[in-house]
Design a protein around this motif. Sequence first.
Motif, PDB file in Angstrom:
ATOM      1  N   GLY A   1       0.674  -1.006  -0.226  1.00 55.59           N
ATOM      2  CA  GLY A   1      -0.347   0.150   0.280  1.00 55.59           C
ATOM      3  C   GLY A   1       0.736   1.340   0.116  1.00 55.59           C
ATOM      4  N   ILE A   2       1.774   0.800   0.661  1.00 61.60           N
ATOM      5  CA  ILE A   2       2.237   2.261   0.936  1.00 61.60           C
ATOM      6  C   ILE A   2       3.861   3.395  -0.840  1.00 61.60           C
ATOM      7  CG2 ILE A   2       5.191   3.175   2.153  1.00 61.60           C
ATOM      8  CD1 ILE A   2       4.192   1.674   4.228  1.00 61.60           C
ATOM      9  N   LEU A   3       3.803   1.662  -1.549  1.00 64.87           N
ATOM     10  CA  LEU A   3       4.811   1.684  -2.212  1.00 64.87           C
ATOM     11  C   LEU A   3       4.089   1.426  -3.616  1.00 64.87           C
ATOM     12  CD1 LEU A   3       7.556  -0.726  -1.205  1.00 64.87           C
ATOM     13  CD2 LEU A   3       7.541   1.623  -1.398  1.00 64.87           C
ATOM     14  N   VAL A   4       3.097   1.298  -3.504  1.00 65.30           N
ATOM     15  CA  VAL A   4       1.783   1.444  -4.888  1.00 65.30           C
ATOM     16  C   VAL A   4       0.727   2.107  -5.052  1.00 65.30           C
ATOM     17  CG1 VAL A   4       0.004  -0.214  -6.459  1.00 65.30           C
ATOM     18  CG2 VAL A   4       2.464  -0.968  -5.539  1.00 65.30           C
ATOM     19  N   LEU A   5       0.267   2.448  -4.160  1.00 65.96           N
ATOM     20  CA  LEU A   5      -1.095   3.302  -3.757  1.00 65.96           C
ATOM     21  C   LEU A   5      -0.768   4.555  -3.199  1.00 65.96           C
ATOM     22  CD1 LEU A   5      -3.528   0.270  -2.201  1.00 65.96           C
ATOM     23  CD2 LEU A   5      -2.822   1.327  -4.459  1.00 65.96           C
ATOM     24  N   ARG A   6       0.726   4.956  -2.750  1.00 68.10           N
ATOM     25  CA  ARG A   6       1.193   5.993  -1.843  1.00 68.10           C
ATOM     26  C   ARG A   6       0.566   6.625  -1.026  1.00 68.10           C
ATOM     27  NH1 ARG A   6       3.950   8.338  -6.344  1.00 68.10           N
ATOM     28  NH2 ARG A   6       3.425   7.592  -7.921  1.00 68.10           N
ATOM     29  N   TRP A   7       0.766   5.215   0.402  1.00 66.94           N
ATOM     30  CA  TRP A   7       0.122   5.653   1.689  1.00 66.94           C
ATOM     31  C   TRP A   7       1.518   6.405   2.241  1.00 66.94           C
ATOM     32  CZ3 TRP A   7      -1.634  -0.040   3.740  1.00 66.94           C
ATOM     33  CH2 TRP A   7      -2.574   0.228   2.790  1.00 66.94           C
ATOM     34  N   ARG A   8       0.563   6.988   3.012  1.00 65.27           N
ATOM     35  CA  ARG A   8       1.427   7.956   4.082  1.00 65.27           C
ATOM     36  C   ARG A   8       1.825   6.815   5.004  1.00 65.27           C
ATOM     37  NH1 ARG A   8       1.276  11.232   8.421  1.00 65.27           N
ATOM     38  NH2 ARG A   8      -1.091  10.947   8.249  1.00 65.27           N
TER      39      ARG A   8
ATOM     40  N   THR B   1       4.890   2.147  11.549  1.00 63.69           N
ATOM     41  CA  THR B   1       6.385   2.492  11.578  1.00 63.69           C
ATOM     42  C   THR B   1       6.940   1.438  12.641  1.00 63.69           C
ATOM     43  OG1 THR B   1       6.629   4.391  10.159  1.00 63.69           O
ATOM     44  CG2 THR B   1       8.633   3.841  11.454  1.00 63.69           C
ATOM     45  N   VAL B   2       6.266   1.435  13.831  1.00 59.25           N
ATOM     46  CA  VAL B   2       6.835   0.831  14.689  1.00 59.25           C
ATOM     47  C   VAL B   2       6.317  -0.825  14.633  1.00 59.25           C
ATOM     48  CG1 VAL B   2       6.236   1.353  17.343  1.00 59.25           C
ATOM     49  CG2 VAL B   2       6.378   3.148  16.458  1.00 59.25           C
ATOM     50  N   MET B   3       5.307  -1.222  14.321  1.00 57.08           N
ATOM     51  CA  MET B   3       5.088  -2.033  13.690  1.00 57.08           C
ATOM     52  C   MET B   3       5.380  -3.148  13.085  1.00 57.08           C
ATOM     53  SD  MET B   3       2.325  -2.619  16.417  1.00 57.08           S
ATOM     54  CE  MET B   3       3.290  -1.589  16.978  1.00 57.08           C
ATOM     55  N   LEU B   4       6.100  -2.598  11.947  1.00 56.81           N
ATOM     56  CA  LEU B   4       7.013  -2.772  10.863  1.00 56.81           C
ATOM     57  C   LEU B   4       8.685  -2.912  11.913  1.00 56.81           C
ATOM     58  CD1 LEU B   4       6.003  -1.214   7.640  1.00 56.81           C
ATOM     59  CD2 LEU B   4       5.634  -3.729   7.832  1.00 56.81           C
TER      60      LEU B   4
ATOM     61  N   ALA C   1      -8.398   3.400   4.998  1.00 57.44           N
ATOM     62  CA  ALA C   1     -10.001   3.925   4.081  1.00 57.44           C
ATOM     63  C   ALA C   1      -9.433   3.175   3.007  1.00 57.44           C
ATOM     64  CB  ALA C   1     -10.307   5.251   3.922  1.00 57.44           C
ATOM     65  N   THR C   2      -9.001   2.887   2.696  1.00 53.19           N
ATOM     66  CA  THR C   2      -8.899   2.551   0.701  1.00 53.19           C
ATOM     67  C   THR C   2      -7.119   1.570   1.055  1.00 53.19           C
ATOM     68  OG1 THR C   2      -9.182   5.217   0.011  1.00 53.19           O
ATOM     69  CG2 THR C   2      -7.691   2.806  -1.054  1.00 53.19           C
TER      70      THR C   2
END
Length: 279
Positions: A89-96, A102-105, A268-269
């Motif tokens: 989601g972060i890389l493809v859907l450009r989530w912030r 970050t903490v969980m990853l 939400a997305t």
Amino acid sequence: MVDYGILVASATLYAMGIVAQSVAARRAGHRPGAGLGLLARLASDPLYLLGFGGQVGGFALAFFARESLPLYLVQTASSSAIGLATVFGILVLRWRLRTTETVMLVLMAAGLVVLAGSSEPSVAADLSLATALILTGVLLGIGVAMTQVSRTTTFPLPAILSGMAFAVVAITSRTLAHLDLAALPGNPLTWLMLTAAVLGQASMAVALQRGLATAVVATADATTIVLSSVTGITVLGDRVAEGTETWVALGLIAVVIGVLVLGSRSRATTPIDALETAA
């Protein structure tokens, strides 16, 4: 090192499979019937079959890894698919990237490193007749519970049932993994494993209809991790490096927390929503 590479590939295929299966399950709509009926309808959807192929590929790789690696490591590595979904989601859907994510990853990654460093390769002990009968009883209970799932509209129950079934898959496959492939069809545990896999897929299909993929997978994975890890150590003889017992416990807790929090912090997305729109 080869076994660890197999685990990474397995988690990647699992993540791909869940995304594809989620889209297909949502397309199927909410119709009356138990999980096996839904599974039969989905069998004609090419996208679901693609996702199923990812699941099968992930399972096959994890199966070979279980020949020498303990369940607590294999199952936590497989559960990292939820983290891969977030990265997608972060890389493809450009989530912030959120602070919590970050903490969980980082927490999940640290837990996996600790578990990898604390694991001791070993061949699993054979399952006793009593244990096999208990696992059979668990599957019968899951089958009965699945007949009641159609009365609910939320995902936790079918997701937990899916996690229980996949825990049986993990436990039986850990025992079977060191056998010759030619001997597997004649072993009753093979058929117990396959039955558990079908029930797990059926329960997962129902859960994916009723909740976001990340939350569904997180619930199922957390259930599988706990049940299979405890069984692996207490029944199958999974080994822990001397003096690292506390670290293993902390690593398992870290991964389970990461899985549950990432699943509950659904966007939400989501990747699923975006794929549905594109379709």
